[in-house]
Design a protein around this motif. Structure first.
Motif: not given
Length: 616
Positions: A3-16, A18-30
């Motif tokens: 499946x694909x989603x049609x986005x502008x390049x800038x929209x792809x940057x923004x959506x990407x 916001x989906x990057x996460x990390x774990x700090x002190x056992x808690x998932x955070x952006x």
């Protein structure tokens, strides 16, 4: 492809992002703490519109200066021990170039930040576009090429699908403990608005965790053998200890083996300075205790430091003919400097492995005894330097003493960057918990302080953030004080007015130079500037006062704790007084030929001191 989603390049940057996460002190955070943005024609319609669409999931912050917002992003990542970071977007031309200095700060200090400057049109239809810099011999060059030498990774996006590989590479660099540093993705403004059918999987959530490379067996065995043979070892702790979150392991290693600890500017707060084995700062701005032990050491155990010249006294500090160095560092580039015996590994894992291999071994008791004696002498000197005074123009050290007594402690982050203050603070500020001392001294960038204080407050809103800044740095970049008020992020600024560039004036004098063009009184002028810093700060919305004594300063700092927004406290100081105890020679070349006797005398002293340098 699925499946694909049609986005502008800038929209792809923004959506990407916001989906990057990390774990700090056992808690998932952006992993992204937000995006700093100043919009112009090169990014407002593309990345600006895209950020608007994700504003509830990925915050966008407006700044007043592009360099300032980038400094705030750098300080946020530094205060977060590189576990989280931010992005910065500008238009093309001056907006982008304003961030290049900050990119240098991030590169030197190995701090992750994502720069997203707009760029020229990839299709070149309106060529040359507004703000475009034209290279007469190269049609592919734009202003953003200035980011190349100060970026760990650089890419220019000329097609919308290129952003997929570029963003993945960016995240690898931003999260890698070895390659960590600034990333620049130069976004051609027409391409920002072009659409593409991106795979939905590209926007799946991704959780990034810290990589911890283990030591090589042969390097580890060699390091252990060297330590066991040493009689006067010292641990040199750098910023890598903090980024590895290895402060407990560092303290445990020192205690288990009876080895004193000295710290770099970036490494200060890696050990509680109340600890008996903690001797404080080392090198050009070092304590007398740390430098006394360092001068005599036969083995430097360097942990997470690049051994910059301020740390090593331009490689003239270590005077023992039997000196060897074990360099525990995640980067082989740093671990191999000056003929060091490398131990390429994560700081936390390396310290644990070393300690396991040294079970039952301790340095001779005489070493810790001498460290105790030297520390006692230093603490008495520091107390004298920071003592209260009735002087009309107090020293930097006396101001630091007042701040320490009234707002210092484990719930405070003190922040500074350039001028004379870093030297005095490196020596004198009693850092107790990791991150409580925040100094940008890799690039020594004037103007970092107030913007950096804002970034540190964003990382730790629960803490008091105290910014100490001279009038010279304040005049270079103060606009993010208004941003801190606008965002409701309170910082306390202590502004020391010595009427010029006091630090460089002292260096000028020390190298035989005449007082020239540093203090305002020694510069060319028709009218002497009489800058009302209190009124200026108040005009940007801060609660501002000017005090005339150390007693009034302490009262003002105490009162500022109750303020509901950023506060600025101005005090006049003496530009010439520094703490005499401690410190070390620093290699600043003095002219070989001069008609002035003062310069010739300084040159003779310079040549004598330079003879102590370890070359190579």
């Amino acid at each position: 492809m699925g499946k694909t989603i049609r986005l502008t390049m800038a929209q792809a940057v923004a959506h990407f992002l916001k989906k990057q996460m990390t774990i700090i002190d056992g808690q998932k955070q952006p992993i992204f703490g937000g995006v700093w943005a100043i919009f112009g024609h090169g990014n407002v319609a593309g990345i600006g519109e895209a950020l608007y669409q994700v504003r509830e999931e990925l915050s966008t912050f407006r700044a007043h200066n592009e360099q300032g917002m980038a400094h705030a992003a750098i300080a946020f990542a530094k205060a977060s021990f590189r576990q989280r970071f931010m992005a910065c977007t500008t238009s093309i031309g001056p907006g982008a170039l304003n961030m290049v200095t900050a990119a240098g700060v991030a590169h030197v200090n190995r701090i992750p930040v994502l720069f997203l400057p707009g760029d020229v049109f990839a299709n070149r239809a309106p060529d040359p576009v507004l703000q475009q810099i034209e290279d007469f011999g190269d049609g592919t060059v734009s202003a953003n090429d200035a980011f190349r030498p100060v970026s760990r990774y650089f890419d220019r996006i000329t097609r919308p699908e290129q952003i997929m590989s570029a963003l993945k590479r960016a995240m690898q660099v931003l999260t890698d403990p070895l390659d960590c540093g600034p990333v620049t993705l130069s976004l051609c403004q027409d391409v920002q608005a072009e659409a593409y059918d991106y795979p939905e999987s590209f926007f799946d959530e991704h959780v990034w965790t810290q990589r911890r490379p283990q030591p090589d067996a042969d390097e580890l065995a060699n390091a252990i053998a060297l330590i066991r043979r040493s009689e006067k070892p010292v641990i040199l702790a750098g910023g890598g200890v903090l980024y590895s979150q290895a402060t407990k392991e560092l303290t445990a290693f020192a205690e288990a083996h009876g080895i004193p600890v000295v710290v770099t500017q970036a490494g200060k707060s890696a050990i509680d300075e109340r600890h008996p084995l903690a001797l404080g700062s080392v090198g050009v701005t070092g304590t007398s205790a740390a430098n006394a032990i360092a001068e005599d050491t036969d083995l430097v155990i360097a942990v997470g430091t690049r051994c910059q010249d301020f740390t090593t006294g331009s490689w003239a500090l270590f005077k023992n003919e039997k000196l060897a160095m074990v360099s525990l560092n995640i980067a082989a580039y740093d671990a191999l400097k000056h003929n060091s015996h490398p131990l390429v590994t994560d700081a936390r894992e390396g310290l644990k492995a070393l300690s396991a291999g040294l079970v039952g071994w301790r340095a001779p008791a005489a070493l810790a005894e001498r460290a105790t004696q030297e520390k006692k002498i230093w603490m008495e000197a520091a107390a004298r330097a920071m003592a209260t005074t009735n002087a009309a123009l107090p020293s930097d050290a006396q101001v630091i003493g007042a701040v320490t007594r009234t707002i210092g402690g484990e719930k405070t982050i003190v922040l500074c960057a350039a001028g004379g203050l870093p030297g005095e603070m490196h020596k004198l500020w009693p850092a107790t918990v990791p991150g409580s001392y925040h100094m940008e001294y890799g690039f020594s960038c004037m103007g970092y302080e107030i913007a950096g204080g804002l970034g540190a407050k964003m990382a730790h809103p629960e803490k008091e953030v105290v910014v100490m800044v001279g009038d010279g740095s304040y005049m270079m970049l103060n606009s993010e004080l208004a941003t801190s008020v606008m965002l409701g992020l309170k910082i306390t600024v202590v502004l020391l007015d010595n009427r010029g560039y006091g630090c460089i004036n002292r260096l000028q004098m020390a190298t035989g130079g005449a007082n020239f063009n540093n203090l305002l009184k020694d510069s060319r002028f028709e009218v002497m500037p009489e800058i009302d810093f209190r009124a200026h700060a108040a005009s940007m919305g801060a609660i501002a006062v000017k005090v005339s004594s150390i007693t009034e300063l302490e009262q003002a700092i105490e009162a500022s704790k109750k303020n509901d927004r950023s506060s600025v406290i101005v005090i006049d100081t003496d530009p010439l007084i520094t703490t005499n105890e401690g410190g070390h020679w620093w290699d600043v070349a003095v002219p070989e030929v001069s008609p002035r006797a003062e310069v010739n005398k300084a040159r003779a002293a310079y040549e004598k001191a330079r003879a102590s340098q370890r070359i190579g």
